[in-house]
Design an enzyme around this catalytic site. Structure first.
Site, PDB file in Angstrom:
ATOM      1  N   CYS A  66       5.998   1.438   7.347  1.00  0.00           N
ATOM      2  CA  CYS A  66       5.565   1.257   8.735  1.00  0.00           C
ATOM      3  C   CYS A  66       6.449   0.154   9.324  1.00  0.00           C
ATOM      4  O   CYS A  66       7.511  -0.126   8.770  1.00  0.00           O
ATOM      5  CB  CYS A  66       4.069   0.954   8.834  1.00  0.00           C
ATOM      6  SG  CYS A  66       3.520  -0.547   8.014  1.00  0.00           S
ATOM      7  N   GLY A  69       5.299  -2.995   7.114  1.00  0.00           N
ATOM      8  CA  GLY A  69       4.864  -2.657   5.752  1.00  0.00           C
ATOM      9  C   GLY A  69       3.461  -3.181   5.473  1.00  0.00           C
ATOM     10  O   GLY A  69       2.834  -2.804   4.478  1.00  0.00           O
ATOM     11  N   GLY A  71       0.469  -2.931   7.310  1.00  0.00           N
ATOM     12  CA  GLY A  71      -0.625  -1.979   7.509  1.00  0.00           C
ATOM     13  C   GLY A  71      -0.668  -0.941   6.406  1.00  0.00           C
ATOM     14  O   GLY A  71      -1.743  -0.639   5.857  1.00  0.00           O
ATOM     15  N   HIS A  99       6.261  -6.064 -13.759  1.00  0.00           N
ATOM     16  CA  HIS A  99       5.007  -6.767 -14.036  1.00  0.00           C
ATOM     17  C   HIS A  99       3.773  -6.085 -13.459  1.00  0.00           C
ATOM     18  O   HIS A  99       2.669  -6.293 -13.962  1.00  0.00           O
ATOM     19  CB  HIS A  99       5.072  -8.195 -13.471  1.00  0.00           C
ATOM     20  CG  HIS A  99       5.940  -9.110 -14.290  1.00  0.00           C
ATOM     21  ND1 HIS A  99       5.942 -10.477 -14.142  1.00  0.00           N
ATOM     22  CD2 HIS A  99       6.850  -8.839 -15.264  1.00  0.00           C
ATOM     23  CE1 HIS A  99       6.799 -11.024 -15.000  1.00  0.00           C
ATOM     24  NE2 HIS A  99       7.381 -10.041 -15.681  1.00  0.00           N
ATOM     25  N   HIS A 134       1.217  -7.708 -19.318  1.00  0.00           N
ATOM     26  CA  HIS A 134       1.089  -7.271 -17.922  1.00  0.00           C
ATOM     27  C   HIS A 134       0.120  -6.100 -17.814  1.00  0.00           C
ATOM     28  O   HIS A 134      -0.608  -5.978 -16.822  1.00  0.00           O
ATOM     29  CB  HIS A 134       2.464  -6.904 -17.366  1.00  0.00           C
ATOM     30  CG  HIS A 134       3.434  -8.045 -17.463  1.00  0.00           C
ATOM     31  ND1 HIS A 134       3.252  -9.228 -16.789  1.00  0.00           N
ATOM     32  CD2 HIS A 134       4.557  -8.208 -18.218  1.00  0.00           C
ATOM     33  CE1 HIS A 134       4.225 -10.071 -17.098  1.00  0.00           C
ATOM     34  NE2 HIS A 134       5.034  -9.475 -17.970  1.00  0.00           N
TER      35      HIS A 134
HETATM   36  C1  RB5 Z   1       3.166   0.050  14.873  1.00  0.00           C
HETATM   37  O1  RB5 Z   1       3.429  -0.491  16.121  1.00  0.00           O
HETATM   38  C2  RB5 Z   1       2.953  -1.059  13.852  1.00  0.00           C
HETATM   39  O2  RB5 Z   1       1.776  -1.751  14.151  1.00  0.00           O
HETATM   40  C3  RB5 Z   1       2.903  -0.477  12.453  1.00  0.00           C
HETATM   41  O3  RB5 Z   1       4.068   0.205  12.202  1.00  0.00           O
HETATM   42  C4  RB5 Z   1       2.762  -1.459  11.315  1.00  0.00           C
HETATM   43  O4  RB5 Z   1       3.728  -2.451  11.365  1.00  0.00           O
HETATM   44  C5  RB5 Z   1       1.416  -1.974  11.062  1.00  0.00           C
HETATM   45  O5  RB5 Z   1       1.163  -2.745  10.125  1.00  0.00           O
END
Ligand code: RB5
Length: 152
Positions: A66, A69, A71, A99, A134
């Site tokens: 995303c 990263g 979300g 790990h 680990h």
């Molecule tokens: C989208 O605008 C953005 O919020 C999404 O890609 C991400 O970064 C969320 O964690």
């Protein structure tokens, strides 16, 4: 041939396309969960789908991308079977395999460029889990499930 599912949101679409040729070169049987253009979408929809496919064993591992990263890693790590690692640097990618036996690699399409992302994917895909102590630590993840934050 190991199987891999990759998904993103609109902010990760371009990086998803940029790493797909390397995944083929590395010998993965790839499933692209989408999206297939840069139209705005909600990252939990794609994060859930990829996470479910790995959690159920229908795919060996996954990649989620995303904007940051963040979300995607929050969504993926809600699944007890998933160990999603947000790696926007090479060292984290290597250590997340050695790990943490990460089964989903997460990257931020608005944080890193195509060249670094490809190096991260290569390192992540080729680094084995060390096991041993680990593995014992991963076993303890089970005790976090349903834990009451007032008593742990
Ligand atoms: C989208 O605008 C953005 O919020 C999404 O890609 C991400 O970064 C969320 O964690």
């Amino acid at each position: 041939m190991p199987s891999l599912i990759i998904g993103s949101d609109h902010a990760g679409y371009s990086l998803k396309e940029a790493v797909k040729p390397l995944l083929t070169e590395l010998g993965y049987d790839i499933e692209d969960a989408g999206p297939f253009d840069e139209a705005s979408v909600d990252y939990p929809d794609f994060g859930n789908h990829v996470s479910r496919m790995v959690a159920t064993g229908e795919r060996d591992c996954g990649i989620l991308i995303c904007g940051t990263g963040l979300g995607m890693s929050m969504v993926a790590n809600r699944y007890p079977e998933i160990r999603a690692a947000l790696c926007n640097d090479l060292f984290s990618a290597i250590m997340s395999r050695r790990h943490n036996d990460a089964n989903i690699l997460v990257m931020g399409g608005r944080v890193i460029g195509d060249a670094l992302a490809n190096e991260i994917v290569r390192a992540w895909a080729t680094t084995p889990f060390e096991g041993g102590r680990h593995a014992d630590r991963l076993e303890k993840f089970g005790s976090c499930r349903g834990a009451d934050p007032k008593t742990v």
